[in-house]
Design a protein around this motif. Structure first.
Motif, PDB file in Angstrom:
ATOM      1  N   PRO A   1       0.822  -1.213   0.000  1.00 60.35           N
ATOM      2  CA  PRO A   1       0.000   0.000   0.000  1.00 60.35           C
ATOM      3  C   PRO A   1       0.855   1.261   0.000  1.00 60.35           C
ATOM      4  O   PRO A   1       1.866   1.344   0.698  1.00 60.35           O
ATOM      5  CB  PRO A   1      -0.804  -0.125   1.300  1.00 60.35           C
ATOM      6  N   GLY A   2       0.426   2.231  -0.805  1.00 58.74           N
ATOM      7  CA  GLY A   2       1.096   3.522  -0.830  1.00 58.74           C
ATOM      8  C   GLY A   2       2.404   3.546  -1.595  1.00 58.74           C
ATOM      9  O   GLY A   2       3.150   4.522  -1.507  1.00 58.74           O
TER      10      GLY A   2
ATOM     11  N   THR B   1      -0.434   7.476   6.365  1.00 54.35           N
ATOM     12  CA  THR B   1       0.915   6.941   6.185  1.00 54.35           C
ATOM     13  C   THR B   1       0.854   5.421   6.311  1.00 54.35           C
ATOM     14  O   THR B   1      -0.132   4.864   6.798  1.00 54.35           O
ATOM     15  CB  THR B   1       1.899   7.500   7.226  1.00 54.35           C
ATOM     16  N   PHE B   2       1.917   4.749   5.866  1.00 58.58           N
ATOM     17  CA  PHE B   2       1.967   3.299   5.902  1.00 58.58           C
ATOM     18  C   PHE B   2       3.229   2.847   6.632  1.00 58.58           C
ATOM     19  O   PHE B   2       4.233   3.565   6.642  1.00 58.58           O
ATOM     20  CB  PHE B   2       1.904   2.727   4.489  1.00 58.58           C
ATOM     21  N   PRO B   3       3.194   1.679   7.258  1.00 61.65           N
ATOM     22  CA  PRO B   3       4.285   1.276   8.151  1.00 61.65           C
ATOM     23  C   PRO B   3       5.659   1.216   7.506  1.00 61.65           C
ATOM     24  O   PRO B   3       6.663   1.373   8.197  1.00 61.65           O
ATOM     25  CB  PRO B   3       3.845  -0.125   8.617  1.00 61.65           C
ATOM     26  N   TRP B   4       5.732   1.015   6.199  1.00 64.15           N
ATOM     27  CA  TRP B   4       7.041   0.887   5.559  1.00 64.15           C
ATOM     28  C   TRP B   4       7.662   2.243   5.205  1.00 64.15           C
ATOM     29  O   TRP B   4       8.830   2.313   4.821  1.00 64.15           O
ATOM     30  CB  TRP B   4       6.950   0.006   4.307  1.00 64.15           C
ATOM     31  N   TYR B   5       6.907   3.320   5.321  1.00 65.71           N
ATOM     32  CA  TYR B   5       7.435   4.641   4.984  1.00 65.71           C
ATOM     33  C   TYR B   5       8.564   5.026   5.944  1.00 65.71           C
ATOM     34  O   TYR B   5       8.442   4.890   7.157  1.00 65.71           O
ATOM     35  CB  TYR B   5       6.344   5.706   5.089  1.00 65.71           C
ATOM     36  N   GLU B   6       9.638   5.579   5.384  1.00 62.96           N
ATOM     37  CA  GLU B   6      10.699   6.141   6.203  1.00 62.96           C
ATOM     38  C   GLU B   6      10.238   7.476   6.774  1.00 62.96           C
ATOM     39  O   GLU B   6       9.410   8.163   6.178  1.00 62.96           O
ATOM     40  CB  GLU B   6      11.969   6.350   5.373  1.00 62.96           C
TER      41      GLU B   6
END
Length: 272
Positions: free
Chosen positions: A139-140, A224-229
């Protein structure tokens, strides 16, 4: 059953812009799902790139009836417009106990169009269980431009989703989404039918805009998504703002002043 297309709401389109995909669970009738397995067992006729839907899929053909289902037709019209062309179509089949999976990838070449996108329809005629693998989606990821399998070295990303669904589910994906078909560890052959659509009209306010000013629109676009820095992930929000400005026709739309701030150039205004 009504044949009137069911247009998406602004909140649904904003969710698509944020996530890069939209799920329509169980929208294909059971009798069509059963028919699909026979259709997919035969060779589908080739469709030249850029063929209008009526020419690509003859009236009463399975594919034509699929894309004319009210929920599917409405979602497609909301995202790519009333007269898209068919880029290509293909049935992806995963045999039981396959020992490999697709690498994570985006389809085709890097695509940096800021104000247009293709939509890929993925249709699942069977129940897809966890052991059948399903389609992995990040996602995202759709606005982080990559070229084909540039991201293939990544095995797992925090927050990725692996599709499990009921028969008759359709997913609509932004062409840039990172995805991959997972291996099938079940005893059942798994099918997924994909059609890529190209828009032929400006993708501006094609959906039901009665809720365009709803606060929920900004809430969706600000996800936001968990993998975003922590740092680079903020660029994804900015990319969404730019895309939403193009889709909504609202050049002043913003979230927390981000786009307005970095576009501020008083010197240029003073010279005009």
């Amino acid at each position: 059953m009504s044949t009137t297309p069911q247009l998406l709401s602004s909140v649904q389109v904003a969710r698509f812009v944020a996530h890069g995909f939209l799920r329509l669970d169980g929208v294909v009738p059971a009798e069509m799902n059963a028919e699909a397995l026979d259709v997919f067992a035969a060779d589908l006729p080739a469709v030249p790139y850029g063929t209008p839907v009526p020419k690509a899929f003859p009236e009463r053909s399975f594919a034509r009836r699929l894309v004319e289902l009210p929920a599917v037709a409405g979602a497609l019209q909301s995202l790519v417009g009333p007269d898209p062309t068919v880029d290509h179509h293909f049935v992806h089949t995963r045999e039981p106990h396959e020992g490999s999976a697709q690498p994570l990838h985006a389809d085709a070449l890097i695509d940096v169009r800021p104000d247009a996108f293709d939509v890929q329809l993925m249709y699942y005629p069977q129940d897809v269980t966890a052991d059948m693998g399903g389609t992995l989606v990040v996602p995202g990821s759709h606005l982080r431009r990559i070229n084909e399998s540039d991201a293939g070295r990544y095995q797992n990303l925090l927050g990725q989703t692996r599709l499990t669904c009921s028969a008759g589910t359709v997913m609509l994906l932004h062409h840039g989404i990172w995805h991959g078909g997972r291996r099938n560890d079940s005893d059942t052959v798994r099918h997924m039918y994909k059609i890529r659509f190209n828009p032929t009209v400006p993708q501006v306010r094609l959906w039901d805009v009665t809720d365009l000013n709803s606060p929920a629109v900004s809430e969706e676009l600000g996800r936001t998504f968990p993998w975003y820095e922590p740092a680079t992930g903020r660029l994804e929000i900015h990319n969404r703002i730019q895309l939403w400005r193009a889709l909504s026709g609202d050049s002043g739309f913003d979230i927390d002043h981000w786009a307005t701030r970095i576009a501020n150039r008083p010197a240029l205004r003073s010279q005009s």
